[in-house]
Design a protein around this motif. Structure first.
Motif, PDB file in Angstrom:
ATOM      1  N   LYS A 140      -6.035   1.386  -7.485  1.00  0.00           N
ATOM      2  CA  LYS A 140      -5.618   2.651  -6.887  1.00  0.00           C
ATOM      3  C   LYS A 140      -5.851   2.611  -5.383  1.00  0.00           C
ATOM      4  N   PHE A 141      -4.888   3.144  -4.648  1.00  0.00           N
ATOM      5  CA  PHE A 141      -4.917   3.118  -3.189  1.00  0.00           C
ATOM      6  C   PHE A 141      -6.194   3.753  -2.637  1.00  0.00           C
ATOM      7  N   GLN A 142      -6.821   3.076  -1.673  1.00  0.00           N
ATOM      8  CA  GLN A 142      -8.018   3.530  -0.972  1.00  0.00           C
ATOM      9  C   GLN A 142      -9.165   3.880  -1.920  1.00  0.00           C
ATOM     10  N   SER A 143      -9.358   3.005  -2.908  1.00  0.00           N
ATOM     11  CA  SER A 143     -10.466   3.201  -3.844  1.00  0.00           C
ATOM     12  C   SER A 143     -10.796   1.865  -4.498  1.00  0.00           C
ATOM     13  N   GLY A 180      -3.655  -6.850   4.232  1.00  0.00           N
ATOM     14  CA  GLY A 180      -2.831  -6.137   3.257  1.00  0.00           C
ATOM     15  C   GLY A 180      -3.573  -5.438   2.148  1.00  0.00           C
ATOM     16  N   HIS A 181      -4.789  -4.910   2.398  1.00  0.00           N
ATOM     17  CA  HIS A 181      -5.532  -4.174   1.363  1.00  0.00           C
ATOM     18  C   HIS A 181      -5.719  -5.010   0.092  1.00  0.00           C
ATOM     19  N   SER A 182      -5.840  -6.316   0.267  1.00  0.00           N
ATOM     20  CA  SER A 182      -5.928  -7.228  -0.887  1.00  0.00           C
ATOM     21  C   SER A 182      -7.380  -7.432  -1.331  1.00  0.00           C
ATOM     22  N   ASP A 183      -8.172  -6.381  -1.306  1.00  0.00           N
ATOM     23  CA  ASP A 183      -9.596  -6.491  -1.650  1.00  0.00           C
ATOM     24  C   ASP A 183      -9.813  -6.845  -3.117  1.00  0.00           C
ATOM     25  N   HIS A 197       0.826  -1.203   0.000  1.00  0.00           N
ATOM     26  CA  HIS A 197       0.000   0.000   0.000  1.00  0.00           C
ATOM     27  C   HIS A 197       0.866   1.260   0.000  1.00  0.00           C
ATOM     28  N   ASN A 198       0.292   2.316  -0.560  1.00  0.00           N
ATOM     29  CA  ASN A 198       0.889   3.649  -0.540  1.00  0.00           C
ATOM     30  C   ASN A 198       2.301   3.672  -1.119  1.00  0.00           C
ATOM     31  N   ASN A 199       2.516   2.900  -2.160  1.00  0.00           N
ATOM     32  CA  ASN A 199       3.793   2.892  -2.879  1.00  0.00           C
ATOM     33  C   ASN A 199       3.477   3.059  -4.355  1.00  0.00           C
ATOM     34  N   ARG A 200       4.356   3.701  -5.083  1.00  0.00           N
ATOM     35  CA  ARG A 200       4.062   3.935  -6.494  1.00  0.00           C
ATOM     36  C   ARG A 200       5.258   3.680  -7.418  1.00  0.00           C
ATOM     37  N   PRO A 259      -0.517   5.726  -6.049  1.00  0.00           N
ATOM     38  CA  PRO A 259      -0.045   4.531  -5.331  1.00  0.00           C
ATOM     39  C   PRO A 259      -1.040   3.387  -5.477  1.00  0.00           C
ATOM     40  N   TRP A 260      -0.568   2.175  -5.206  1.00  0.00           N
ATOM     41  CA  TRP A 260      -1.413   0.998  -5.365  1.00  0.00           C
ATOM     42  C   TRP A 260      -1.875   0.457  -4.019  1.00  0.00           C
ATOM     43  N   SER A 261      -2.910  -0.386  -4.088  1.00  0.00           N
ATOM     44  CA  SER A 261      -3.389  -1.135  -2.923  1.00  0.00           C
ATOM     45  C   SER A 261      -3.222  -2.619  -3.178  1.00  0.00           C
ATOM     46  N   GLY A 262      -2.813  -3.353  -2.143  1.00  0.00           N
ATOM     47  CA  GLY A 262      -2.709  -4.798  -2.235  1.00  0.00           C
ATOM     48  C   GLY A 262      -1.535  -5.261  -3.066  1.00  0.00           C
ATOM     49  N   THR A 263      -1.578  -6.546  -3.457  1.00  0.00           N
ATOM     50  CA  THR A 263      -0.510  -7.157  -4.262  1.00  0.00           C
ATOM     51  C   THR A 263      -1.090  -7.813  -5.512  1.00  0.00           C
ATOM     52  N   GLY A 264      -2.257  -7.343  -5.938  1.00  0.00           N
ATOM     53  CA  GLY A 264      -2.950  -7.981  -7.059  1.00  0.00           C
ATOM     54  C   GLY A 264      -2.698  -7.336  -8.408  1.00  0.00           C
ATOM     55  N   GLN A 265      -1.521  -6.746  -8.609  1.00  0.00           N
ATOM     56  CA  GLN A 265      -1.226  -6.097  -9.880  1.00  0.00           C
ATOM     57  C   GLN A 265      -0.825  -7.127 -10.941  1.00  0.00           C
ATOM     58  N   VAL A 266      -1.031  -6.750 -12.213  1.00  0.00           N
ATOM     59  CA  VAL A 266      -0.566  -7.594 -13.317  1.00  0.00           C
ATOM     60  C   VAL A 266      -0.002  -6.705 -14.420  1.00  0.00           C
ATOM     61  N   VAL A 267       1.008  -7.217 -15.117  1.00  0.00           N
ATOM     62  CA  VAL A 267       1.509  -6.576 -16.334  1.00  0.00           C
ATOM     63  C   VAL A 267       0.999  -7.403 -17.508  1.00  0.00           C
ATOM     64  N   TYR A 268       0.341  -6.721 -18.438  1.00  0.00           N
ATOM     65  CA  TYR A 268      -0.342  -7.427 -19.530  1.00  0.00           C
ATOM     66  C   TYR A 268      -0.242  -6.589 -20.796  1.00  0.00           C
TER      67      TYR A 268
END
Length: 454
Positions: free
Chosen positions: A287-290, A324-327, A242-245, A270-279
């Motif tokens: 997006k953090f807190q949204s 971990g904000h992994s919603d 969280h809160n890292n960009r 910044p991002w939330s959680g660890t659910g990012q993907v490169v595609y």
């Protein structure tokens, strides 16, 4: 050396049995090799089997270690022999001078024998002076003899070791790492060609984890682009939840494993959680807190699309069991881009939505009966959502929801949780592997699928 061995021992060491895709019986792997992945038809016959060296081969194998030690010993002995040879060459010059002086002394004795008595005293003094000159050469001669013996002993030992090395090289096959690397690249391409001939399949097994790197904090994500063009092997790395960009870009898996050389990208939010993907050259993240999904294009460093995921819980409302904000968990499989989340409307149970990679619009959604907060982690393979029973300790994949049939089942596939805390688990359809962030370790799991041949 260790970094090169890591490269050889893990991700890239693939060997494809058979370049044609005819049906064959299962073949046992060679000694020292382990099954990497396999494919079967509906009758259980093996279509293609991929094997890879065990982690102990090349780097930690006892015979290879012995060979390396002996090679070092030979090198040390060779240096010693060179030093002794220089000494003996130097001492040889003294010996040659001594030989000349001895011959001169011999002539003096002859002159004494043939001369008159009046010359005896003078000749004696001359002989005595010559003997004084020769006296320091005596210990030199003794040292030379000792050195010559030592050189001979070293030569005999070097010959014995060389013979032993030759025997060991025959046993090990004389590995040429450059040649092996070329073979690996060629076989990796053949493996991908084989995979492209296989239709989607059902998960039947997960390999032991392969640790690629140890870095970062307890939580994070890392990935490669499943739609990257040939030759593009970049690795993407995001530390924290969280809160890292800042996103790190490594040029290759080798660079990721062995160096700290990377390019840093700064995201606009910044991002939330660890659910990012490169595609397909873009990164998709929450997006953090949204409940906003952002598509950021790496080539232009601009946001190319953003969209709210309506009704999706966020800010730790419906996270995975580790928190971990992994919603909202974004993932890809053979059919495209997906979002896994939960809503109040579905009582906090998992909702699975297929997204358009271009517009981020929801193409279709499926509601499940699995509580989001009870899931450890989740990933998609061939249109099926697989859920783990936890994130620490003994872990297994125990729930599967098929979007093709809109049905679920409980399964039992062990997942070795080597470092006791999973905070990211995603499938890459190009590599047919699971990428995981396990308590500050970046690891890979190879998967075995029950395939239907096209």
């Amino acid at each position: 050396m260790e970094s090169e061995e890591n490269l050889l021992n893990v991700f890239l060491q693939l060997l494809l049995i058979g370049s044609h895709f005819t049906l064959v019986g299962p073949s046992p792997p060679e000694e020292g090799w382990q099954v990497y992945s396999s494919a079967q038809d509906s009758e259980g016959r093996c279509v293609c089997t991929v094997v890879a060296p065990q982690q102990t081969v090349c780097s930690r194998d006892a015979r290879t270690k012995q060979l390396r030690q002996l090679l070092e010993k030979v090198q040390n002995m060779t240096q010693s022999i060179e030093i002794l040879d220089q000494r003996t060459q130097r001492d040889m010059q003294f010996v040659e001078r001594m030989e000349v002086q001895l011959k001169s002394l011999e002539n003096k004795f002859k002159q004494v024998e043939e001369g008159h008595e009046s010359n005896i005293a003078r000749q004696y003094k001359s002989i005595k002076a010559k003997m004084e000159e020769l006296r320091p050469l005596i210990p030199v001669l003794e040292a030379y003899k000792a050195d010559a013996l030592l050189v001979q002993q070293f030569k005999e030992e070097a010959a014995n070791v060389t013979e032993l090395l030759g025997s060991l090289q025959e046993q090990l096959g004389g590995l040429d790492y450059q040649e092996l690397h070329s073979r690996v690249m060629d076989l990796d391409n053949r493996l991908r060609a084989c995979m492209q001939r296989l239709a989607c399949g059902k998960l039947t097994g997960i390999s032991e984890p392969i640790t690629m790197k140890t870095s970062g904090s307890r939580f994070g994500s890392w990935m490669t682009d499943p739609l990257a063009p040939a030759g593009d092997n970049r690795v993407w790395y995001m530390d924290g939840y969280h809160n890292n960009r800042f996103v790190r870009e490594y040029q290759s898996m080798y660079d990721f494993m062995t160096t700290d050389n990377f390019t840093s990208h700064r995201l606009p939010h910044p991002w939330s959680g660890t659910g990012q993907v490169v595609y397909n050259g873009s990164i998709y993240y929450n997006k953090f807190q949204s409940h906003t999904i952002i598509k950021f294009d790496f080539s232009t460093s601009l946001i190319s699309r953003s969209r709210q995921l309506d009704f999706a819980g966020y800010n730790n409302m419906y996270h995975y069991s580790w928190g971990g904000h992994s919603d909202i968990d974004l993932m890809v499989d053979e059919s495209g881009l997906w979002a896994v989340y939960a809503t109040n409307q579905n009582a906090g149970n998992i909702v699975l939505s297929k997204l358009s990679p271009n517009t981020l619009q929801i193409i279709r959604s499926w509601t499940t009966n699995h509580p989001k907060r009870s899931a450890g982690e989740a990933f998609m393979i061939c249109g099926t959502l697989y859920v783990t029973n936890g994130y620490s300790g003994g872990t297994k994949v125990y729930y599967a929801y098929s979007t093709n049939s809109s049905t679920y089942e409980y399964i039992d596939i062990p997942l070795t949780n080597k470092y006791s805390h999973l905070s990211m688990l995603d499938y890459n359809p190009r590599d047919r592997a699971l990428y995981a962030w396990n308590n500050g370790h970046q690891v890979l799991y190879n998967v075995t699928l029950y395939h239907i041949i096209q």
